[in-house]
Design an enzyme around this catalytic site. Structure first.
Site, mmCIF file in Angstrom:
data_model
loop_
_atom_site.group_PDB
_atom_site.id
_atom_site.type_symbol
_atom_site.label_atom_id
_atom_site.label_comp_id
_atom_site.label_asym_id
_atom_site.label_seq_id
_atom_site.Cartn_x
_atom_site.Cartn_y
_atom_site.Cartn_z
ATOM 1 N N TYR A 53 82.529 41.292 -48.466
ATOM 2 C CA TYR A 53 81.857 41.361 -47.168
ATOM 3 C C TYR A 53 82.627 42.227 -46.194
ATOM 4 O O TYR A 53 83.834 42.301 -46.293
ATOM 5 C CB TYR A 53 81.688 39.955 -46.569
ATOM 6 C CG TYR A 53 80.754 39.049 -47.317
ATOM 7 C CD1 TYR A 53 79.929 39.515 -48.333
ATOM 8 C CD2 TYR A 53 80.693 37.687 -47.016
ATOM 9 C CE1 TYR A 53 79.068 38.660 -49.023
ATOM 10 C CE2 TYR A 53 79.834 36.834 -47.690
ATOM 11 C CZ TYR A 53 79.032 37.331 -48.700
ATOM 12 O OH TYR A 53 78.189 36.478 -49.370
ATOM 13 N N SER A 235 70.894 32.570 -47.846
ATOM 14 C CA SER A 235 69.681 33.203 -47.295
ATOM 15 C C SER A 235 68.589 32.172 -46.988
ATOM 16 O O SER A 235 67.442 32.310 -47.422
ATOM 17 C CB SER A 235 69.152 34.297 -48.239
ATOM 18 O OG SER A 235 70.061 35.366 -48.311
ATOM 19 N N LEU A 237 66.929 31.798 -44.449
ATOM 20 C CA LEU A 237 65.800 32.410 -43.720
ATOM 21 C C LEU A 237 65.293 33.659 -44.444
ATOM 22 O O LEU A 237 64.640 34.507 -43.828
ATOM 23 C CB LEU A 237 66.229 32.794 -42.300
ATOM 24 C CG LEU A 237 66.355 31.654 -41.297
ATOM 25 C CD1 LEU A 237 66.828 32.194 -39.937
ATOM 26 C CD2 LEU A 237 65.025 30.914 -41.139
ATOM 27 N N GLY A 238 65.592 33.757 -45.730
ATOM 28 C CA GLY A 238 65.149 34.956 -46.451
ATOM 29 C C GLY A 238 65.619 36.215 -45.737
ATOM 30 O O GLY A 238 64.843 37.152 -45.535
ATOM 31 N N GLY A 240 66.201 36.674 -42.741
ATOM 32 C CA GLY A 240 65.618 36.836 -41.396
ATOM 33 C C GLY A 240 64.097 36.966 -41.442
ATOM 34 O O GLY A 240 63.431 36.820 -40.420
ATOM 35 N N THR A 241 63.541 37.217 -42.637
ATOM 36 C CA THR A 241 62.084 37.413 -42.722
ATOM 37 C C THR A 241 61.328 36.149 -42.317
ATOM 38 O O THR A 241 60.242 36.233 -41.729
ATOM 39 C CB THR A 241 61.651 37.825 -44.143
ATOM 40 O OG1 THR A 241 62.148 36.856 -45.071
ATOM 41 C CG2 THR A 241 62.181 39.199 -44.516
ATOM 42 N N LEU A 242 61.928 34.962 -42.588
ATOM 43 C CA LEU A 242 61.220 33.718 -42.288
ATOM 44 C C LEU A 242 61.261 33.362 -40.794
ATOM 45 O O LEU A 242 60.770 32.309 -40.392
ATOM 46 C CB LEU A 242 61.774 32.573 -43.146
ATOM 47 C CG LEU A 242 61.250 32.590 -44.594
ATOM 48 C CD1 LEU A 242 62.085 31.679 -45.499
ATOM 49 C CD2 LEU A 242 59.771 32.154 -44.639
ATOM 50 N N GLY A 244 59.694 35.441 -38.960
ATOM 51 C CA GLY A 244 58.416 36.070 -38.605
ATOM 52 C C GLY A 244 58.579 37.388 -37.867
ATOM 53 O O GLY A 244 57.586 38.018 -37.487
#
Ligand SMILES: NC(=O)c1ccc[n+]([C@@H]2O[C@H](COP(=O)([O-])OP(=O)(O)OC[C@H]3O[C@@H](n4cnc5c(N)ncnc54)[C@H](OP(=O)(O)O)[C@@H]3O)[C@@H](O)[C@H]2O)c1
Length: 348
Positions: A53, A235, A237-238, A240-242, A244
């Site tokens: 990282y 992850s 929130l996938g 950040g995709t989740l 929206g």
């Protein structure tokens, strides 16, 4: 803050683990230190990092996140308050700048990796040392299909990796061993070797898990139930995709999928986008913040030991941690289940 047992160890980890992989790329050291201060003030005792990282990984920033955490330990004198997890990279052409390409999870590679991590983290022990991904062909990182017919002969035997870990435990440099991006066969093989050869027992498995990424439930959840090797869910929130925020083709400035659309494409494929839209509707119907609904879902699963959250702003960090104080109603859970049955695991 709720705490759950880390495998069959005597360690209690907070249900929320602080993810770190944006520090040194999307976040500065000062921002990272503010995140750690806030997380600790909320009862979080668990940080997850990796030698590779920050992400998206590149030679110039390699291992910067571990340095940022080491500097925080030095400044705050809080090393013993934290359960610290880090990881050694596995093989792959992408990381040829790490140890001049010597990263096959042999004893020599692992010994070199741990020494460097200890120095950067400014500590003399790591609580949980994890294999970032397997040194054999297997299905992980966004694929459900098994690489059938792949050449298995170049794999590093799990016994070699685990024996190296055993020596590090004996030396006091690491306390426990974990795996990441592993499969049911892999986990059971580690457990078999630990039982038959007296090697360390796996404490955890760190794999992706969220509303769209539920393949853990197919085979690994049963392993957790019988063997107490709990999931550290990454992850949640996938990416950040989740939240929206990418719905209807939006590309928020500075956000992960805007910056690196190809690297994290597992969460933005068409079926995943459909799923995000359906979870957005459920959140709206029940008057919930979509990110908080997605995060609160994870705590309903007993196979989840801790979920590793990530945030790039203090506002989202506060909201994400607060999500774990929420309990989703049976109606919300029923709607989530219906959406899942309609479009199962669209982002493996
Ligand atoms: N073992 C592995 O292979 C592996 C892989 C991935 C992650 N991990 C670990 O898991 C941790 C978390 O993973 P992740 O970062 O992928 O988790 P995530 O929760 O799926 O995504 C976090 C990202 O989503 C965005 N975000 C977070 N909260 C938000 C909110 N409330 N509203 C809108 N956007 C929000 C932020 O990115 P933007 O601001 O850029 O949108 C944030 O960095 C990592 O730090 C790392 O420790 C491990």
């Amino acid at each position: 803050m709720e705490f759950r047992k880390l495998g069959r160890t005597d360690i209690d980890v907070s249900l929320v683990c602080l993810g770190t992989m944006t520090w040194g790329e999307q976040n500065t050291q000062d921002q990272a230190h503010e995140q750690m201060d806030y997380a600790v003030s909320q009862g979080i005792n668990f940080f997850d990092v990796a030698e590779m990282y920050p992400v998206s990984p590149r030679k110039e920033t390699y291992a910067q996140t571990e340095r940022i955490i080491g500097n925080w330990f030095e400044a705050r004198k809080k090393r013993d308050d934290i359960i610290l997890a880090t990881k050694v990279v596995g093989p792959g052409d992408f990381f040829n700048y790490v140890r001049d390409g010597a990263k096959r999870l042999t004893e020599k590679d692992i010994f070199a990796a741990v020494e460097s991590s200890l120095q950067r983290l400014k500590t003399d022990y790591i609580d949980l040392y994890q294999i970032h991904w397997p040194a054999r062909p297997a299905n992980y990182f966004g694929t459900l299909d098994y690489p059938d017919g792949a050449d298995l002969s170049q794999s590093v035997p799990i016994e070699e990796t685990l024996t190296a870990m055993a020596k590090l435990v004996e030396q006091g440099k690491i306390r426990h061993v974990g795996v990441s991006n592993e499969t049911p066969w892999g986990v059971m093989e580690y457990l078999r070797l630990s039982k038959e050869k007296g090697l360390p027992r796996l404490a955890s498995i760190q794999n992706p898990y969220n509303l769209m990424t539920r393949q853990y439930e197919v085979g690994l959840s049963e392993v957790t139930a019988h063997e107490d090797v709990g999931l550290l869910a990454y992850s949640p929130l996938g990416g950040g995709t989740l939240s929206g925020k990418y719905l209807n083709g939006q590309k928020p400035e500075g956000a992960r999928m805007t910056l690196w659309p190809d690297r994290f494409s597992r969460f933005t494929k068409p079926r995943a986008q459909d799923a995000v839209a359906s979870y957005a509707e459920i959140a709206k119907k029940h008057g919930l913040d979509m990110s908080q609904m997605a995060l609160a879902y994870l705590k309903t699963k007993t196979f989840v030991t801790s979920s590793i959250i990530g945030a790039t702003t203090m506002e989202t960090l506060k909201s994400n941690i607060a999500a774990y104080d929420m309990d989703l109603s049976d109606d919300v859970l029923a709607d989530i289940e219906a959406a899942h049955q309609n479009n199962p695991t669209p982002a493996p």
